[in-house]
Design an enzyme around this catalytic site. Structure first.
Site, PDB file in Angstrom:
ATOM      1  N   ALA A 124       9.130 -26.613 -36.438  1.00 22.58           N
ATOM      2  CA  ALA A 124       8.358 -25.362 -36.402  1.00 22.58           C
ATOM      3  C   ALA A 124       6.897 -25.679 -36.131  1.00 22.58           C
ATOM      4  O   ALA A 124       6.487 -26.843 -36.154  1.00 22.58           O
ATOM      5  CB  ALA A 124       8.474 -24.634 -37.736  1.00 22.58           C
ATOM      6  N   LYS A 125       6.133 -24.687 -35.858  1.00 22.89           N
ATOM      7  CA  LYS A 125       4.671 -24.826 -35.777  1.00 22.89           C
ATOM      8  C   LYS A 125       4.080 -23.441 -35.966  1.00 22.89           C
ATOM      9  O   LYS A 125       4.736 -22.430 -35.685  1.00 22.89           O
ATOM     10  CB  LYS A 125       4.264 -25.374 -34.402  1.00 22.89           C
ATOM     11  CG  LYS A 125       2.978 -26.155 -34.427  1.00 22.89           C
ATOM     12  CD  LYS A 125       3.200 -27.560 -34.973  1.00 22.89           C
ATOM     13  CE  LYS A 125       1.938 -28.375 -35.025  1.00 22.89           C
ATOM     14  NZ  LYS A 125       2.229 -29.771 -35.420  1.00 22.89           N
ATOM     15  N   GLY A 126       2.821 -23.400 -36.415  1.00 23.84           N
ATOM     16  CA  GLY A 126       2.175 -22.107 -36.578  1.00 23.84           C
ATOM     17  C   GLY A 126       0.690 -22.225 -36.341  1.00 23.84           C
ATOM     18  O   GLY A 126       0.154 -23.334 -36.266  1.00 23.84           O
ATOM     19  N   ASP A 165      -2.434 -29.204 -40.064  1.00 24.53           N
ATOM     20  CA  ASP A 165      -2.539 -29.582 -38.652  1.00 24.53           C
ATOM     21  C   ASP A 165      -4.021 -29.429 -38.296  1.00 24.53           C
ATOM     22  O   ASP A 165      -4.871 -29.481 -39.194  1.00 24.53           O
ATOM     23  CB  ASP A 165      -1.626 -28.672 -37.818  1.00 24.53           C
ATOM     24  CG  ASP A 165      -1.313 -29.245 -36.444  1.00 24.53           C
ATOM     25  OD1 ASP A 165      -0.393 -30.080 -36.348  1.00 24.53           O
ATOM     26  OD2 ASP A 165      -1.990 -28.885 -35.473  1.00 24.53           O
TER      27      ASP A 165
END
Ligand code: NAD
Length: 435
Positions: A124-126, A165
């Site tokens: 995933a990433k956001g 991140d």
């Protein structure tokens, strides 16, 4: 960064793929490598389609009241690329350059990375499109909490586990954990990783990515009949990954001949004193000005005379222009996407042993996995245990990639994708299609 102009002009012939695709959009380059692996794995067309598309994409408004009393509305994203192997895992970035395309691609990247080191996570990433440099701590906290509440349905130790991140850190993770826990009416530490150790973070997490780089570099050198002891190493980027990798390699007897950061580069063929440099950077925030080594042009760091090159700064730095001049025998990609597709071909022809990013920097997500395990078990490991278990996972993954390189007669990057995509595909086949 993705370029909408390129995306909307699919028929334009690009004479210089290296410049137009890979150097501007490392994520397109990544999916090209996925395609190559998928072809060699003979993925059936249906599964190929499934794996090329993200499972879930959230776009959300993040309204906050600024300190001035004005209301500002930011855009937030969370993409769950694939969760067939376990809860989605991936960082959250706060940056003006965040786009849905980029988040999607980074989420895919996380899927392959977790599968490659065989930890039970999906990818995933956001991100939130904002500039934290112009925000107060209170505003940053409000953005974090509002964003968290707007994606709360996907979040959870069993479904989606964020991490820090670009421009987010353990402070932000602590706010996410608190917001989630307040909604659930009980404390849930395992909902994020990269937390402060005092609230369930893991010992060894901060050093994990650089430590992983050291382990796989040691293994690559051994394959070439060399040793870290006495190996000459150049490191681009002296932040979390680069400084720890340099420090740990030096502790194993390597001679760190050059390091660089945004401000400049330092060179000493006899070896730099890394602990002293780390102390200098802690105080002065940059390498430039360090009095005990020769400054030199930071662009030349990549082509300096050395055995091992560790690009640990940013993407697309090894290109078709400088790849022919690279002297290193081993490249350990601490950063994500430092090598363009065209440079890859040049390095392969030169016989350089490239440890690709999804393997080289997987130490971070591996110890994030340990953090999640410790939080869920409520039982915390000492640092030696963390480091030993990290070593065992990194060495195993390295050996699997090396064996796949030989089996398929491909370079190590494609071999890594074959192992990773193969694992995700196997899970899909076993689970079958729920339709
Ligand atoms: P960081 O911000 O701590 O450090 C980045 C370093 O690179 C800084 O020293 C900066 O000055 C330097 N830098 C930036 N541009 C440069 C340039 N053009 N030339 C030379 N130096 C330059 O970041 P980090 O956490 O160390 O991450 C570095 C890379 O590793 C990124 O690509 C990141 O995505 C990747 N990565 C990090 C982790 C982690 O756990 N931190 C995990 C996986 C991948």
């Amino acid at each position: 960064m993705s370029d909408p102009a390129i995306k909307s002009e699919p028929h334009i012939i690009r004479p210089d793929k290296d410049t137009f695709l890979a150097e501007e959009n490392p994520f397109e380059a990544m999916m090209e490598r996925f395609d190559h692996a998928a072809q060699l794995l003979k993925l059936d067309p249906g599964l190929y389609k499934v794996l090329r598309n993200p499972e879930k994409q959230i776009i959300t408004s993040v309204p906050i009241v600024r300190d001035s009393g004005d209301v500002e509305v930011y855009t937030g994203y969370r993409v769950l690329y694939n969760t067939s192997r376990g809860p989605a895992k991936g960082g959250i970035r706060f940056d003006l350059n965040v786009t849905l395309e980029e988040v999607k691609a980074l989420a895919a990247w996380m899927t392959w990375k977790c599968a490659l080191v065989n930890i039970p996570f999906g990818g995933a990433k956001g991100g939130v499109v904002c500039d934290p440099a112009t925000m107060s701590m209170a505003e940053l906290e409000r953005v974090t909490r509002r964003y968290t509440s707007s994606i709360i349905e996907t979040l959870g130790p069993d479904s989606d586990v964020p991490a820090p991140d670009v421009n987010t850190n353990e402070r932000v993770m602590a706010w996410i954990m608190d917001t989630y826990s307040m909604h659930k009416r009980h404390t849930v530490t395992a909902v994020v990783t990269g937390k402060p150790v005092e609230m369930g973070g893991s010992l060894g997490r901060r050093e994990a990515t650089g430590r992983g780089c050291m382990f796989v570099t040691r293994e690559a050198l051994a394959k070439l009949g060399m040793s870290l002891k006495g190996a000459r190493v150049a490191v681009q980027g002296f932040g979390n990954v680069g400084s720890v990798a340099a420090d740990l390699m030096a502790k194993e007897g390597a001679v760190i001949v050059a390091v660089s950061d945004k401000s400049g580069a330092l060179h000493n063929p006899q070896g730099l004193d890394i602990p002293d440099l780390i102390a200098w950077v802690k105080e002065h925030r940059q390498l430039t000005g360090y009095p005990k080594a020769e400054p030199f042009n930071k662009e030349q760091l990549l082509t300096v005379d050395c055995d091992v090159l560790v690009p640990a700064a940013t993407e697309n730095v090894i290109t078709r222009k400088n790849a022919p001049q690279i002297k290193a025998k081993v490249i350990c990609e601490g950063a994500n996407g430092p090598t363009t597709a065209a440079a890859d071909e040049i390095l392969e022809r030169k016989g350089v042993f490239v440890i690709p990013d999804i393997l080289a920097n997987a130490g971070g997500v591996t110890v994030s996995y340990f953090e999640w395990v410790q939080d869920r078990g409520g039982y915390f490991w000492d640092e030696d245990t963390v480091n030993r278990r990290l070593e065992s996972i990194m060495v195993r993954a390295f050996n699997e990639v090396a064996a796949t390189t030989e089996k398929y007669k491909v370079n190590t990057r494609i071999a890594s994708y074959i192992v990773a995509v193969g694992r995700v595909a196997a899970m899909h086949r076993l689970r079958g299609m729920y339709a």
